[in-house]
Design a protein around this motif. Structure first.
Motif, PDB file in Angstrom:
ATOM      1  N   UNK A  80       0.840  -1.195   0.000  1.00 42.62           N
ATOM      2  CA  UNK A  80       0.000   0.000   0.000  1.00 42.62           C
ATOM      3  C   UNK A  80       0.877   1.248   0.000  1.00 42.62           C
ATOM      4  N   UNK A  81       0.695   2.080  -1.011  1.00 42.87           N
ATOM      5  CA  UNK A  81       1.531   3.278  -1.178  1.00 42.87           C
ATOM      6  C   UNK A  81       1.042   4.012  -2.414  1.00 42.87           C
ATOM      7  N   UNK A  82       1.692   5.117  -2.712  1.00 40.70           N
ATOM      8  CA  UNK A  82       1.473   5.798  -3.989  1.00 40.70           C
ATOM      9  C   UNK A  82       2.584   5.376  -4.939  1.00 40.70           C
ATOM     10  N   UNK A  83       2.206   5.011  -6.136  1.00 41.28           N
ATOM     11  CA  UNK A  83       3.166   4.544  -7.134  1.00 41.28           C
ATOM     12  C   UNK A  83       3.261   5.580  -8.251  1.00 41.28           C
ATOM     13  N   UNK A  84       4.496   5.963  -8.552  1.00 37.63           N
ATOM     14  CA  UNK A  84       4.769   6.923  -9.611  1.00 37.63           C
ATOM     15  C   UNK A  84       5.552   6.265 -10.733  1.00 37.63           C
ATOM     16  N   UNK A  85       5.159   6.568 -11.947  1.00 37.40           N
ATOM     17  CA  UNK A  85       6.061   6.269 -13.040  1.00 37.40           C
ATOM     18  C   UNK A  85       6.831   7.542 -13.370  1.00 37.40           C
ATOM     19  N   UNK A  86       8.001   7.374 -13.895  1.00 39.28           N
ATOM     20  CA  UNK A  86       8.824   8.514 -14.290  1.00 39.28           C
ATOM     21  C   UNK A  86       9.548   8.154 -15.576  1.00 39.28           C
ATOM     22  N   UNK A  87       9.802   9.141 -16.380  1.00 38.52           N
ATOM     23  CA  UNK A  87      10.497   8.930 -17.645  1.00 38.52           C
ATOM     24  C   UNK A  87      11.679   9.867 -17.751  1.00 38.52           C
ATOM     25  N   UNK A  88      12.628   9.463 -18.553  1.00 34.54           N
ATOM     26  CA  UNK A  88      13.779  10.301 -18.834  1.00 34.54           C
ATOM     27  C   UNK A  88      13.964  10.367 -20.342  1.00 34.54           C
ATOM     28  N   UNK A  89      14.115  11.585 -20.819  1.00 28.05           N
ATOM     29  CA  UNK A  89      14.377  11.758 -22.243  1.00 28.05           C
ATOM     30  C   UNK A  89      15.846  11.486 -22.523  1.00 28.05           C
ATOM     31  N   UNK A  90      16.126  10.864 -23.623  1.00 26.09           N
ATOM     32  CA  UNK A  90      17.498  10.578 -23.976  1.00 26.09           C
ATOM     33  C   UNK A  90      18.346  11.840 -23.972  1.00 26.09           C
ATOM     34  N   UNK A  91      19.506  11.795 -23.338  1.00 27.52           N
ATOM     35  CA  UNK A  91      20.403  12.940 -23.273  1.00 27.52           C
ATOM     36  C   UNK A  91      20.138  13.859 -22.100  1.00 27.52           C
ATOM     37  N   UNK A  92      19.030  13.643 -21.409  1.00 23.71           N
ATOM     38  CA  UNK A  92      18.708  14.458 -20.239  1.00 23.71           C
ATOM     39  C   UNK A  92      18.965  13.658 -18.973  1.00 23.71           C
ATOM     40  N   UNK A  93      19.167  14.353 -17.878  1.00 31.93           N
ATOM     41  CA  UNK A  93      19.345  13.685 -16.590  1.00 31.93           C
ATOM     42  C   UNK A  93      18.091  13.753 -15.725  1.00 31.93           C
ATOM     43  N   UNK A  94      17.142  14.587 -16.108  1.00 30.35           N
ATOM     44  CA  UNK A  94      16.006  14.774 -15.225  1.00 30.35           C
ATOM     45  C   UNK A  94      14.959  13.697 -15.445  1.00 30.35           C
ATOM     46  N   UNK A  95      14.308  13.339 -14.359  1.00 27.20           N
ATOM     47  CA  UNK A  95      13.167  12.439 -14.414  1.00 27.20           C
ATOM     48  C   UNK A  95      11.900  13.281 -14.414  1.00 27.20           C
ATOM     49  N   UNK A  96      10.975  12.914 -15.276  1.00 25.88           N
ATOM     50  CA  UNK A  96       9.666  13.563 -15.314  1.00 25.88           C
ATOM     51  C   UNK A  96       8.668  12.581 -14.708  1.00 25.88           C
ATOM     52  N   UNK A  97       8.067  12.989 -13.615  1.00 27.42           N
ATOM     53  CA  UNK A  97       7.183  12.099 -12.875  1.00 27.42           C
ATOM     54  C   UNK A  97       5.732  12.265 -13.300  1.00 27.42           C
ATOM     55  N   UNK A  98       4.987  11.171 -13.177  1.00 24.14           N
ATOM     56  CA  UNK A  98       3.545  11.226 -13.310  1.00 24.14           C
ATOM     57  C   UNK A  98       2.918  11.639 -11.989  1.00 24.14           C
ATOM     58  N   UNK A  99       1.584  11.733 -11.987  1.00 25.13           N
ATOM     59  CA  UNK A  99       0.875  12.210 -10.807  1.00 25.13           C
ATOM     60  C   UNK A  99       0.817  11.196  -9.687  1.00 25.13           C
ATOM     61  N   UNK A 100       0.839   9.936  -9.966  1.00 27.68           N
ATOM     62  CA  UNK A 100       0.796   8.928  -8.916  1.00 27.68           C
ATOM     63  C   UNK A 100      -0.521   8.199  -8.848  1.00 27.68           C
ATOM     64  N   UNK A 101      -0.467   6.921  -8.519  1.00 22.88           N
ATOM     65  CA  UNK A 101      -1.646   6.109  -8.247  1.00 22.88           C
ATOM     66  C   UNK A 101      -1.544   5.590  -6.834  1.00 22.88           C
ATOM     67  N   UNK A 102      -2.602   5.803  -6.070  1.00 21.86           N
ATOM     68  CA  UNK A 102      -2.603   5.319  -4.694  1.00 21.86           C
ATOM     69  C   UNK A 102      -3.147   3.894  -4.676  1.00 21.86           C
ATOM     70  N   UNK A 103      -2.306   2.964  -4.243  1.00 23.66           N
ATOM     71  CA  UNK A 103      -2.704   1.565  -4.137  1.00 23.66           C
ATOM     72  C   UNK A 103      -3.056   1.252  -2.689  1.00 23.66           C
ATOM     73  N   UNK A 104      -4.250   0.712  -2.504  1.00 28.95           N
ATOM     74  CA  UNK A 104      -4.683   0.286  -1.171  1.00 28.95           C
ATOM     75  C   UNK A 104      -4.916  -1.210  -1.223  1.00 28.95           C
ATOM     76  N   UNK A 105      -4.282  -1.931  -0.303  1.00 30.98           N
ATOM     77  CA  UNK A 105      -4.436  -3.378  -0.241  1.00 30.98           C
ATOM     78  C   UNK A 105      -5.293  -3.720   0.970  1.00 30.98           C
ATOM     79  N   UNK A 106      -6.411  -4.337   0.706  1.00 32.38           N
ATOM     80  CA  UNK A 106      -7.350  -4.686   1.774  1.00 32.38           C
ATOM     81  C   UNK A 106      -7.066  -6.093   2.278  1.00 32.38           C
ATOM     82  N   UNK A 107      -7.040  -6.285   3.602  1.00 33.65           N
ATOM     83  CA  UNK A 107      -6.733  -7.619   4.160  1.00 33.65           C
ATOM     84  C   UNK A 107      -7.878  -8.594   3.931  1.00 33.65           C
TER      85      UNK A 107
END
Lengths: 116, 112
Positions: B85-112
């Protein structure tokens, strides 16, 4: 397991004041980064630093911001005159390399900056 | 312009089920993608990465799939546990760049 550390965990400052956020990257890493995350929003890139100079920066990283590696272990972000909109979580990250197999950026726990 | 976004802001699953978190990206120049997990009050934690010359990469209980044709990235978590359970982000990097561009995030909830 080595990790990136940041101090302080929470900094409260008044508008117009200068703040310095501190980071200790992983010891054998060569590339250092600052990102910020305004509450409820995306993580945003600010700046990358390699070989004692800025290698890339975003449009957010204006003249109010500066970075420094004052010694062999610390990496700092200075905000010269804070604004209300600078309130955010600031993350430091480091990576061993920026190419091929050693690119993973490891993030610290963050410093929450609150500007009042 | 470059952007990374997520299809679903929240995802709720039962413990033991498999989870799939999706991400769309628009920058065709991106050559490297990462999934991060962020627990409350902590920094992003690296989960798995994939380069643009690959379609699939597996880790321990996690698999990342990359479909460059439709610019889509997914993270599959097998046998989801409450600790996932957490927020999951994907991030991308353009070739030749060092910066990561993040997405907004998906909150995952795991129910017992």
């Amino acid at each position: 397991e080595p990790e990136v550390t940041q101090t302080p965990s929470h900094q409260v400052t008044q508008m117009g004041q200068e703040v310095i956020l501190r980071c200790v990257p992983i010891s054998n890493h060569l590339y250092f980064y600052w990102y910020r995350q305004i509450l409820g929003q995306k993580v945003e890139f600010l700046v990358s630093f390699y070989n004692n100079e800025i290698s890339e920066k975003s449009e957010i990283f204006d003249d109010q911001f500066s970075v420094e590696r004052p010694d062999g272990s610390n990496f700092t972000l200075k905000i010269r005159s804070t604004k209300l909109e600078d309130s955010a979580m600031y993350f430091c990250a480091s990576s061993r390399d920026s190419t091929t197999s050693a690119y993973e950026q490891y993030f610290g726990p963050g410093t929450r900056l609150t500007v009042t | 312009g470059e952007s990374v976004g997520l299809h679903l802001p929240t995802l709720s699953v039962q413990e033991g089920d498999n989870s799939i978190i999706n991400c769309a990206y628009s920058n065709s120049a991106s050559d490297y993608f990462i999934w991060y997990k962020q627990e409350s009050g902590k920094g992003p934690q690296f989960i798995i990465d994939i380069r643009s010359n690959m379609d699939k990469r597996q880790g321990q209980r996690v698999t990342v799939l990359l479909n460059k044709t439709v610019k889509h990235l997914s993270l599959q978590i097998a046998a989801t546990q409450p600790g996932d359970s957490a927020v999951y982000f994907c991030a991308e990097r353009e070739g030749g760049s060092e910066k990561l561009v993040f997405g907004k995030g998906t909150k995952l909830t795991v129910n017992p």
